[in-house]
Design a protein around this motif. Structure first.
Motif, PDB file in Angstrom:
ATOM      1  N   UNK A 191       0.832  -1.218   0.000  1.00 14.99           N
ATOM      2  CA  UNK A 191       0.000   0.000   0.000  1.00 14.99           C
ATOM      3  C   UNK A 191       0.860   1.258   0.000  1.00 14.99           C
ATOM      4  N   UNK A 192       0.785   2.038  -1.070  1.00 16.67           N
ATOM      5  CA  UNK A 192       1.657   3.197  -1.200  1.00 16.67           C
ATOM      6  C   UNK A 192       1.030   4.521  -0.843  1.00 16.67           C
ATOM      7  N   UNK A 193      -0.306   4.577  -0.753  1.00 16.53           N
ATOM      8  CA  UNK A 193      -0.975   5.870  -0.582  1.00 16.53           C
ATOM      9  C   UNK A 193      -0.603   6.552   0.725  1.00 16.53           C
ATOM     10  N   UNK A 194      -0.605   5.803   1.828  1.00 18.11           N
ATOM     11  CA  UNK A 194      -0.314   6.415   3.121  1.00 18.11           C
ATOM     12  C   UNK A 194       1.077   7.050   3.110  1.00 18.11           C
ATOM     13  N   UNK A 195       2.051   6.337   2.590  1.00 19.17           N
ATOM     14  CA  UNK A 195       3.408   6.864   2.536  1.00 19.17           C
ATOM     15  C   UNK A 195       3.535   8.077   1.641  1.00 19.17           C
ATOM     16  N   UNK A 196       2.841   8.064   0.504  1.00 15.70           N
ATOM     17  CA  UNK A 196       2.932   9.192  -0.427  1.00 15.70           C
ATOM     18  C   UNK A 196       2.269  10.442   0.144  1.00 15.70           C
ATOM     19  N   UNK A 197       1.079  10.272   0.746  1.00 12.50           N
ATOM     20  CA  UNK A 197       0.398  11.437   1.325  1.00 12.50           C
ATOM     21  C   UNK A 197       1.228  12.067   2.441  1.00 12.50           C
ATOM     22  N   UNK A 198       1.802  11.229   3.285  1.00 15.61           N
ATOM     23  CA  UNK A 198       2.582  11.785   4.399  1.00 15.61           C
ATOM     24  C   UNK A 198       3.920  12.337   3.933  1.00 15.61           C
ATOM     25  N   UNK A 199       4.465  11.810   2.852  1.00 14.83           N
ATOM     26  CA  UNK A 199       5.674  12.402   2.269  1.00 14.83           C
ATOM     27  C   UNK A 199       5.366  13.793   1.730  1.00 14.83           C
ATOM     28  N   UNK A 200       4.221  13.937   1.055  1.00 14.80           N
ATOM     29  CA  UNK A 200       3.799  15.256   0.568  1.00 14.80           C
ATOM     30  C   UNK A 200       3.619  16.217   1.734  1.00 14.80           C
ATOM     31  N   UNK A 201       2.968  15.754   2.790  1.00 17.05           N
ATOM     32  CA  UNK A 201       2.727  16.606   3.959  1.00 17.05           C
ATOM     33  C   UNK A 201       4.036  17.023   4.614  1.00 17.05           C
ATOM     34  N   UNK A 202       4.930  16.076   4.826  1.00 15.54           N
ATOM     35  CA  UNK A 202       6.188  16.352   5.536  1.00 15.54           C
ATOM     36  C   UNK A 202       7.122  17.254   4.732  1.00 15.54           C
ATOM     37  N   UNK A 203       7.271  16.976   3.444  1.00 11.19           N
ATOM     38  CA  UNK A 203       8.292  17.641   2.644  1.00 11.19           C
ATOM     39  C   UNK A 203       7.825  18.940   2.002  1.00 11.19           C
ATOM     40  N   UNK A 204       6.503  19.116   1.863  1.00 13.54           N
ATOM     41  CA  UNK A 204       6.005  20.304   1.173  1.00 13.54           C
ATOM     42  C   UNK A 204       4.977  21.096   1.979  1.00 13.54           C
ATOM     43  N   UNK A 205       4.306  20.463   2.931  1.00 13.19           N
ATOM     44  CA  UNK A 205       3.220  21.125   3.636  1.00 13.19           C
ATOM     45  C   UNK A 205       3.652  21.876   4.880  1.00 13.19           C
ATOM     46  N   UNK A 247       7.171  18.506  14.241  1.00 12.55           N
ATOM     47  CA  UNK A 247       6.187  18.158  13.212  1.00 12.55           C
ATOM     48  C   UNK A 247       6.720  17.046  12.322  1.00 12.55           C
ATOM     49  N   UNK A 248       7.940  17.178  11.841  1.00 11.08           N
ATOM     50  CA  UNK A 248       8.524  16.157  10.976  1.00 11.08           C
ATOM     51  C   UNK A 248       8.633  14.817  11.700  1.00 11.08           C
ATOM     52  N   UNK A 249       9.024  14.852  12.964  1.00 10.49           N
ATOM     53  CA  UNK A 249       9.161  13.615  13.728  1.00 10.49           C
ATOM     54  C   UNK A 249       7.802  12.951  13.938  1.00 10.49           C
ATOM     55  N   UNK A 250       6.739  13.742  14.114  1.00 12.10           N
ATOM     56  CA  UNK A 250       5.409  13.161  14.290  1.00 12.10           C
ATOM     57  C   UNK A 250       4.944  12.467  13.006  1.00 12.10           C
ATOM     58  N   UNK A 251       5.236  13.080  11.878  1.00 13.78           N
ATOM     59  CA  UNK A 251       4.868  12.450  10.610  1.00 13.78           C
ATOM     60  C   UNK A 251       5.676  11.180  10.391  1.00 13.78           C
ATOM     61  N   UNK A 252       6.964  11.218  10.700  1.00 15.72           N
ATOM     62  CA  UNK A 252       7.798  10.027  10.560  1.00 15.72           C
ATOM     63  C   UNK A 252       7.357   8.915  11.506  1.00 15.72           C
ATOM     64  N   UNK A 253       6.891   9.288  12.696  1.00 15.88           N
ATOM     65  CA  UNK A 253       6.387   8.286  13.637  1.00 15.88           C
ATOM     66  C   UNK A 253       5.143   7.597  13.076  1.00 15.88           C
TER      67      UNK A 253
END
Length: 610
Positions: A111-125, A207-213
């Motif tokens: 499943x790739x969606x969860x990782x892609x959405x959170x990558x977008x959030x972490x790196x650009x949002x 924030x970044x650490x929470x997304x990575x968690x």
């Protein structure tokens, strides 16, 4: 005057367009809090998983095209998960299969969606994880009004759920009863899972650490462990008529990271069109534009037979290249496929009558290698179909009169896709096409509340293709968001559900917008069409030579002319082709003007702008 169902929305603050009104309004609420288009897209995407579960889910996939304000080119976040490490052609052949089932567990990819959405959030949002997940949790827990199509789909799945997939019956047949259209529907398991993720991540220091968690919880923690356990222990009924276990392991999950890639593009007039690489079908749109550059397409009546014929014949050629050459491989001759010289050779094959051949080209002098061509209707279908609709025809069910998905002969339904496009006041733009994890294609995993993606059905089990099944390889997906620059500046983000039709419908919209001065809404509303003269990307992988489907709003004289040229014409419902969503931006006296349009087909998609 061009007919339009609603105005093209215009404003200066921002815009979000998606395939469901609740998701679009959630996206705008994120913009209203001062966050970016990227944050809005993430929140919209998570809500779409809840309110359109027959079209996408938490364990699906999503390719995303991202353009930060001021960037001179977009970036691609590939949320298309690969096949499991155990997935080999030999494994399937040893099971007596020559095609990957479209349902069950065998076709499950990571499943790739969860990782892609959170990558977008972490790196650009800029938003916190809790801000983008809260709306999805709310609708999953409190409920959302069920649209007619979901209610009819659940009703059609009753026998399968109660007989073979009891975990799905627990969620979708509460109390043993199919839910009613318009009534609130809940998925408390997903609400609880997302809340658990937030609770686990909240103690992280940044924030970044929470997304990575949260990513760790999903890919290296309880979610991965539960998926492995389910795949290893449950034998699930699938379209082969037999029961099989899944192949995904916790190690497969832990090894997954969304790939960050450069897009591919071609110029078209004063525009440059960007797509994902050949692991998607995105370059098909670019090849079509290259071919059409050397034609009189700009002068043709966009509702005329000449226009339809030229687009259809162009699509046949490029789809043949797709099926011969595309895949998650370094061996794809993409530079040549997108070149003007190659387009010249392909354009020369288009005549005045409909071709009945599948004609891949020979880029760099290489011999093409096509998968098997299975004529539609010749493949036994023992059970539930598992892919996106290959014909935009309509199930004639009460209160469900337009759009997709289509009923299979057995009364079950196929899944499809959703779309979100967004732009903000700073000029950030994003286009994403989430899909997979449909409740029709795989049983709900108990305790998680969602189904696994079955995107692996898009691999071939024939050796020698760039899309042949291999371990840890992305299937050549149909998912294909789009981004357009004009004059070197980001201009438009758009896309549509529709499987093999996605780039066909996007091309028609784009041509009408560029050449016929239709605004976004007019170009979306205008009658559309597609061809099924291609091996379907979904089980049972059939082809319908010469077939085209046109909405009934095309004049009868146009349909008769196309039939006289040899096209096998099917007249679809008046509003049945495509579910396009689009946003755009341009400068007006030094101030950014944003625009948006959304598909009226299915009475569900909406754009929001101010």
């Amino acid at each position: 005057m061009t007919f339009t169902t609603r105005p093209e929305l215009r404003g200066t603050f921002g815009a979000v367009s998606s395939t469901h009104w609740l998701a679009s309004t959630v996206g705008m609420s994120i913009l209203e809090k001062g966050h970016t288009a990227f944050d809005a897209a993430v929140a919209t995407g998570f809500v779409l998983q809840i309110v359109e579960p027959h079209l996408n889910g938490p364990a699906g996939e999503v390719p995303i095209i991202v353009t930060p304000a001021g960037a001179n080119a977009p970036t691609v976040i590939s949320g298309q998960g690969p096949s499991p490490a155990k997935a080999t052609v030999k494994y399937f052949k040893d099971l007596g299969l020559d095609i990957i089932p479209g349902t069950g567990l065998l076709a499950a990819c990571i499943p790739g969606a969860f990782g892609a959405w959170l990558t977008l959030l972490r790196d650009y949002g800029t938003a916190e994880l809790e801000e983008v997940l809260a709306p999805a949790i709310y609708y999953a827990k409190t409920g959302h009004p069920l649209v007619p199509r979901i209610a009819s789909t659940i009703a059609s799945m009753r026998d399968l759920f109660t007989t073979h997939w009891p975990s799905s019956a627990e969620i979708y047949l509460p109390g043993g009863v199919a839910p009613q259209s318009g009534k609130l529907f809940r998925n408390p398991q997903i609400a609880a899972l997302y809340q658990q993720i937030l609770d686990e991540a909240k103690s992280a220091k940044s924030r970044e650490a929470r997304i990575n968690a949260a990513l760790d919880f999903w890919y290296r923690g309880p979610v991965a462990e539960r998926i492995e356990e389910y795949c290893a222990t449950e034998e699930v009924w699938d379209v082969s008529g037999r029961r099989h276990k899944g192949l995904i392991t916790a190690q497969d999950m832990a090894d997954y990271t969304p790939l960050i890639e450069k897009p591919v593009s071609v110029p078209y007039g004063g525009y440059e069109v960007f797509k994902c690489g050949p692991w998607s079908q995105g370059p098909v749109l670019l090849q079509m534009l290259q071919i059409l550059k050397g034609t009189d397409i700009a002068d043709l009546d966009p509702m005329g037979a000449d226009f339809v014929h030229l687009v259809i014949e162009t699509a046949k050629l490029t789809m043949a290249d797709r099926d011969s050459w595309y895949g998650d491989s370094s061996d794809v001759p993409l530079k040549t496929l997108l070149s003007s010289g190659y387009a010249d050779t392909r354009r020369a094959l288009i005549g005045r009558t409909a071709s009945m051949e599948v004609r891949p080209g020979a880029p760099d002098g290489r011999n093409p290698n096509l998968p098997p061509l299975r004529t539609i209707g010749t493949i036994p279908q023992p059970g539930l179909g598992g892919g996106e609709p290959t014909v935009a025809r309509e199930p004639k069910l009460p209160n469900d009169k337009q759009g997709e998905p289509a009923l299979t002969p057995e009364g079950a339904q196929r899944g499809d896709t959703v779309q979100v496009s967004a732009v903000d006041r700073w000029g950030n733009m994003v286009s994403a096409t989430p899909s997979g994890g449909w409740f029709q294609s795989s049983p709900v995993i108990p305790g998680l509340g969602f189904s696994l993606t079955t995107r692996g059905q898009m691999f071939w089990l024939e050796e020698g293709l760039n899309s042949t099944l291999m371990p840890s390889k992305r299937p050549r997906t149909t998912l294909t968001p789009s981004m357009v620059f004009r004059g070197g500046q980001p201009y438009m983000a758009f896309g549509t559900p529709g499987g093999d039709q996605q780039d066909q419908w996007q091309l028609v919209m784009l041509l009408r917008h560029i050449h016929n001065s239709m605004n976004l809404q007019e170009a979306i509303d205008a009658p559309s069409f597609h061809t099924d003269h291609l091996p379907s990307s979904f089980w049972p992988r059939e082809i319908s030579p010469g077939a085209i489907t046109l909405e009934s709003r095309f004049p009868e004289a146009v349909r008769e002319e196309l039939a006289a040229r040899g096209h096998k014409v099917t007249v679809g419902d008046a509003w049945s082709e495509g579910r396009l969503s689009a946003v755009a931006r341009e400068m007006d006296g030094g101030v950014q003007l944003v625009k948006a349009g959304a598909n009226p087909r299915g009475v569900q998609g909406y754009a929001v702008a101010r």
